[in-house]
Design an enzyme around this catalytic site. Structure first.
Site, PDB file in Angstrom:
ATOM      1  N   GLU A   1     -29.250 -29.965   8.603  1.00 50.26           N
ATOM      2  CA  GLU A   1     -30.171 -29.325   9.556  1.00 50.26           C
ATOM      3  C   GLU A   1     -30.839 -28.066   8.996  1.00 50.26           C
ATOM      4  O   GLU A   1     -30.740 -26.981   9.580  1.00 50.26           O
ATOM      5  CB  GLU A   1     -29.431 -29.014  10.869  1.00 50.26           C
ATOM      6  CG  GLU A   1     -28.852 -30.241  11.528  1.00 50.26           C
ATOM      7  CD  GLU A   1     -27.964 -29.927  12.722  1.00 50.26           C
ATOM      8  OE1 GLU A   1     -28.050 -28.817  13.264  1.00 50.26           O
ATOM      9  OE2 GLU A   1     -27.167 -30.804  13.107  1.00 50.26           O
TER      10      GLU A   1
ATOM     11  N   ASN B   1     -28.920 -34.250   5.770  1.00 48.02           N
ATOM     12  CA  ASN B   1     -28.612 -34.801   7.095  1.00 48.02           C
ATOM     13  C   ASN B   1     -29.313 -33.974   8.170  1.00 48.02           C
ATOM     14  O   ASN B   1     -29.232 -32.740   8.165  1.00 48.02           O
ATOM     15  CB  ASN B   1     -27.077 -34.726   7.286  1.00 48.02           C
ATOM     16  CG  ASN B   1     -26.587 -35.466   8.504  1.00 48.02           C
ATOM     17  OD1 ASN B   1     -26.937 -36.631   8.713  1.00 48.02           O
ATOM     18  ND2 ASN B   1     -25.777 -34.809   9.319  1.00 48.02           N
TER      19      ASN B   1
ATOM     20  N   HIS C   1     -28.942 -38.378  17.730  1.00 48.38           N
ATOM     21  CA  HIS C   1     -28.456 -37.881  19.028  1.00 48.38           C
ATOM     22  C   HIS C   1     -29.589 -38.100  20.045  1.00 48.38           C
ATOM     23  O   HIS C   1     -30.444 -37.232  20.248  1.00 48.38           O
ATOM     24  CB  HIS C   1     -28.091 -36.394  18.934  1.00 48.38           C
ATOM     25  CG  HIS C   1     -26.924 -36.137  18.039  1.00 48.38           C
ATOM     26  ND1 HIS C   1     -25.663 -36.605  18.319  1.00 48.38           N
ATOM     27  CD2 HIS C   1     -26.820 -35.466  16.865  1.00 48.38           C
ATOM     28  CE1 HIS C   1     -24.822 -36.229  17.364  1.00 48.38           C
ATOM     29  NE2 HIS C   1     -25.506 -35.544  16.456  1.00 48.38           N
TER      30      HIS C   1
ATOM     31  N   GLU D   1     -24.816 -39.931  13.116  1.00 43.96           N
ATOM     32  CA  GLU D   1     -24.152 -39.260  14.249  1.00 43.96           C
ATOM     33  C   GLU D   1     -24.609 -39.858  15.579  1.00 43.96           C
ATOM     34  O   GLU D   1     -24.813 -39.135  16.562  1.00 43.96           O
ATOM     35  CB  GLU D   1     -24.447 -37.754  14.226  1.00 43.96           C
ATOM     36  CG  GLU D   1     -24.053 -37.061  12.936  1.00 43.96           C
ATOM     37  CD  GLU D   1     -24.240 -35.547  12.979  1.00 43.96           C
ATOM     38  OE1 GLU D   1     -24.425 -34.993  14.071  1.00 43.96           O
ATOM     39  OE2 GLU D   1     -24.188 -34.926  11.900  1.00 43.96           O
TER      40      GLU D   1
ATOM     41  N   ASP E   1     -25.245 -41.041  19.107  1.00 42.81           N
ATOM     42  CA  ASP E   1     -24.761 -41.096  20.495  1.00 42.81           C
ATOM     43  C   ASP E   1     -25.990 -41.011  21.394  1.00 42.81           C
ATOM     44  O   ASP E   1     -27.036 -40.499  21.000  1.00 42.81           O
ATOM     45  CB  ASP E   1     -23.699 -40.044  20.835  1.00 42.81           C
ATOM     46  CG  ASP E   1     -24.089 -38.616  20.516  1.00 42.81           C
ATOM     47  OD1 ASP E   1     -25.307 -38.324  20.388  1.00 42.81           O
ATOM     48  OD2 ASP E   1     -23.184 -37.769  20.406  1.00 42.81           O
TER      49      ASP E   1
HETATM   50  O1  G3I Z   1     -12.031 -24.161  17.138  1.00 48.10           O
HETATM   51  C1  G3I Z   1     -12.387 -23.378  18.275  1.00 48.10           C
HETATM   52  C2  G3I Z   1     -11.181 -23.006  19.073  1.00 48.10           C
HETATM   53  O2  G3I Z   1     -10.358 -22.170  18.306  1.00 48.10           O
HETATM   54  C3  G3I Z   1     -11.625 -22.306  20.353  1.00 48.10           C
HETATM   55  O3  G3I Z   1     -10.535 -22.060  21.152  1.00 48.10           O
HETATM   56  C4  G3I Z   1     -12.616 -23.178  21.123  1.00 48.10           C
HETATM   57  C5  G3I Z   1     -13.139 -22.484  22.357  1.00 48.10           C
HETATM   58  O4  G3I Z   1     -14.413 -22.949  22.697  1.00 48.10           O
HETATM   59  O5  G3I Z   1     -13.704 -23.470  20.278  1.00 48.10           O
HETATM   60  C6  G3I Z   1     -13.336 -24.165  19.112  1.00 48.10           C
HETATM   61  O6  G3I Z   1     -14.476 -24.407  18.358  1.00 48.10           O
HETATM   62  C7  G3I Z   1     -15.348 -25.419  18.831  1.00 48.10           C
HETATM   63  C8  G3I Z   1     -15.452 -26.479  17.730  1.00 48.10           C
HETATM   64  O7  G3I Z   1     -16.415 -27.447  18.098  1.00 48.10           O
HETATM   65  C9  G3I Z   1     -14.134 -27.188  17.483  1.00 48.10           C
HETATM   66  O8  G3I Z   1     -13.708 -27.826  18.626  1.00 48.10           O
HETATM   67  C10 G3I Z   1     -16.691 -24.812  19.098  1.00 48.10           C
HETATM   68  O9  G3I Z   1     -16.603 -23.951  20.233  1.00 48.10           O
HETATM   69  C11 G3I Z   1     -17.722 -25.895  19.364  1.00 48.10           C
HETATM   70  O10 G3I Z   1     -19.023 -25.299  19.467  1.00 48.10           O
HETATM   71  C12 G3I Z   1     -17.712 -26.873  18.238  1.00 48.10           C
HETATM   72  O11 G3I Z   1     -18.645 -27.893  18.554  1.00 48.10           O
HETATM   73  C13 G3I Z   1     -18.983 -28.725  17.463  1.00 48.10           C
HETATM   74  C14 G3I Z   1     -20.480 -28.578  17.152  1.00 48.10           C
HETATM   75  O12 G3I Z   1     -20.819 -29.481  16.116  1.00 48.10           O
HETATM   76  C15 G3I Z   1     -20.849 -27.169  16.700  1.00 48.10           C
HETATM   77  O13 G3I Z   1     -22.234 -27.063  16.692  1.00 48.10           O
HETATM   78  C16 G3I Z   1     -18.698 -30.155  17.882  1.00 48.10           C
HETATM   79  O14 G3I Z   1     -17.292 -30.330  18.068  1.00 48.10           O
HETATM   80  C17 G3I Z   1     -19.207 -31.103  16.791  1.00 48.10           C
HETATM   81  O15 G3I Z   1     -19.071 -32.430  17.254  1.00 48.10           O
HETATM   82  C18 G3I Z   1     -20.683 -30.803  16.521  1.00 48.10           C
HETATM   83  O16 G3I Z   1     -21.133 -31.676  15.521  1.00 48.10           O
HETATM   84  C19 G3I Z   1     -22.504 -31.524  15.129  1.00 48.10           C
HETATM   85  C20 G3I Z   1     -22.613 -31.940  13.683  1.00 48.10           C
HETATM   86  O17 G3I Z   1     -21.697 -31.240  12.902  1.00 48.10           O
HETATM   87  C21 G3I Z   1     -24.040 -31.727  13.172  1.00 48.10           C
HETATM   88  N1  G3I Z   1     -25.001 -32.390  14.009  1.00 48.10           N
HETATM   89  C22 G3I Z   1     -24.908 -32.098  15.444  1.00 48.10           C
HETATM   90  C23 G3I Z   1     -23.478 -32.365  15.941  1.00 48.10           C
HETATM   91  C24 G3I Z   1     -23.395 -32.154  17.439  1.00 48.10           C
HETATM   92  O18 G3I Z   1     -23.637 -30.811  17.755  1.00 48.10           O
END
Ligand code: G3I
Length: 389
Positions: free
Chosen positions: A148, A189, A225, A255, A257
């Site tokens: 991105e 990507n 997405h 990715e 969905d």
């Molecule tokens: O790890 C912390 C944890 O310690 C904390 O307690 C909790 C509280 O909110 O947050 C946790 O982190 C989260 C992390 O996922 C792990 O679960 C973040 O808040 C959350 O924002 C993060 O979201 C991820 C997101 O990328 C970040 O932008 C999603 O799981 C993940 O599926 C998503 O994946 C991305 C790809 O990498 C790139 N393309 C888009 C895709 C969807 O956004």
């Protein structure tokens, strides 16, 4: 058994036994896969579906190989979570897509807020990539090297890497990854690049920039997405992907969905099935599209509801691992069957049997275009002759 009965039975076999990854391979792709994360490790039903049914031949870690997970503090590398996903792939005999090395999100403050010169940030970038890619050397089918980098209008995003290094950071990243694991496929990507437009053109520009500099880039990932009813058509996606493959790279849906406004309705689930089928068919119809990855297969672990409140149900299975119509849309794309030729087989819960069709699939490509499909038919014929004899 009469021979005509046996033949009828035999032609049903590829559909009865084909699961998503198996069907994808038979149709000529390398894999069908899913994103996954360690939060699901204690979920027996999820894990059984992940590994048990030949649905998923490839996995991508959702978070645990990103910068904040791997190098949360300068020169402090923590591979435990990433290793757990790599180990799971090895245990399940699944390909691993490694994700990702450079992204403006999930980037620790020490990087995004650092006071860098071009030289010091280059060193940090090279150190991160060299250390991580070396750690996983030989385990990753592909690396999403840069994720991105582009705004929707096709300009480069103003993250710390671009602000300090300009677009050279992309060259530095791909060069470091190539040196650390020459066998891994190196991908750019992004999302919003799945259809022709300024962002897709800009992504093609990244490929050209690297190729012109003789820097290795092997693939481009289209995240996919989408929203229900908003998925680009097969022709649009194929045309777009072919613009990339013409530059000498492979492509993949990385990715996928397809979210909807909640509460879900049967009509939205039906449209979602069509949309999943469309995207899977587009990959199948694109020479050098190697595979399709969903951004988790089970709604329980979807990132969508927390990011887009009021929407959800974006995945191919429900939160209790029940197959949704979308699952069968993907299966039908890979088996070359029409979207409305679905009948449910009572003896096999959650299993849909589709009558194979030799006519053109929704992708516009004949089911016989891919050699694996022909092999499947031949094996079925041999099986039928075995029954008759
Ligand atoms: O790890 C912390 C944890 O310690 C904390 O307690 C909790 C509280 O909110 O947050 C946790 O982190 C989260 C992390 O996922 C792990 O679960 C973040 O808040 C959350 O924002 C993060 O979201 C991820 C997101 O990328 C970040 O932008 C999603 O799981 C993940 O599926 C998503 O994946 C991305 C790809 O990498 C790139 N393309 C888009 C895709 C969807 O956004």
């Amino acid at each position: 058994m009469q021979i005509n009965q046996a033949l009828k039975l035999s032609f049903l076999l590829p559909s009865v036994y084909a699961q998503l990854h198996g069907a994808a391979k038979t149709a000529g792709l390398l894999y069908f896969g899913t994103e996954t994360e360690s939060v699901s490790f204690g979920d027996a039903a999820y894990q059984a579906a992940l590994k048990g049914n030949d649905d998923f031949g490839q996995i991508t870690p959702g978070n645990s190989m990103k910068w904040d997970a791997i190098q949360p503090a300068p020169n402090t590398f923590t591979f435990t979570a990433g290793d757990a996903i790599a180990d799971l792939a090895a245990t399940n005999n699944q390909l691993l897509r490694c994700h990702n090395l450079v992204w403006h999100e999930q980037l620790p403050d020490w990087v995004s807020g650092g006071n860098w010169t071009a030289a010091s940030l280059t060193q940090v970038l090279q150190n991160h990539i060299t250390t991580e890619v070396t750690h996983y050397k030989g385990k990753c089918y592909a690396w999403d090297v840069v994720n991105e980098a582009l705004n929707d209008n096709g300009t480069f995003g103003n993250d710390v890497f671009f602000n300090v290094l300009g677009s050279d950071y992309i060259k530095i990243a791909f060069q470091a990854a190539a040196a650390a694991d020459p066998a891994a496929k190196l991908y750019y990507n992004d999302f919003g690049t799945e259809f022709p437009g300024v962002k897709s053109t800009a992504a093609q520009g990244i490929v050209k920039m690297l190729k012109d500099a003789n820097i290795k880039i092997d693939g481009v990932g289209f995240q996919g997405h989408f929203t229900v009813g908003g998925t680009p058509s097969v022709a649009t996606q194929v045309t777009n992907m072919e613009a990339f493959t013409a530059l000498g790279v492979e492509v993949a849906i990385t990715e996928l969905d397809i979210r909807m406004t909640l509460p879900q309705t049967d009509a939205m689930l039906a449209q979602q099935k069509t949309d999943y089928q469309t995207t899977a068919a587009a990959c199948l119809a694109t020479k050098n599209c190697v595979g399709v990855t969903v951004w988790d297969f089970d709604d329980k672990y979807s990132w969508v509801p927390s990011t887009f409140p009021g929407t959800g149900s974006a995945d191919i299975m429900t939160a209790n691992v029940t197959k949704k119509p979308a699952y069968f849309g993907v299966l039908q794309a890979f088996t070359g069957t029409a979207a409305n030729s679905t009948t449910t087989m009572p003896s096999m819960p959650n299993m849909t049997v589709t009558a194979p069709s030799l006519r053109a699939s929704s992708s516009g490509a004949s089911a016989l275009d891919k050699p694996g499909m022909i092999l499947g038919m031949l094996l079925s014929l041999i099986f039928a002759m075995f029954i008759v004899s």
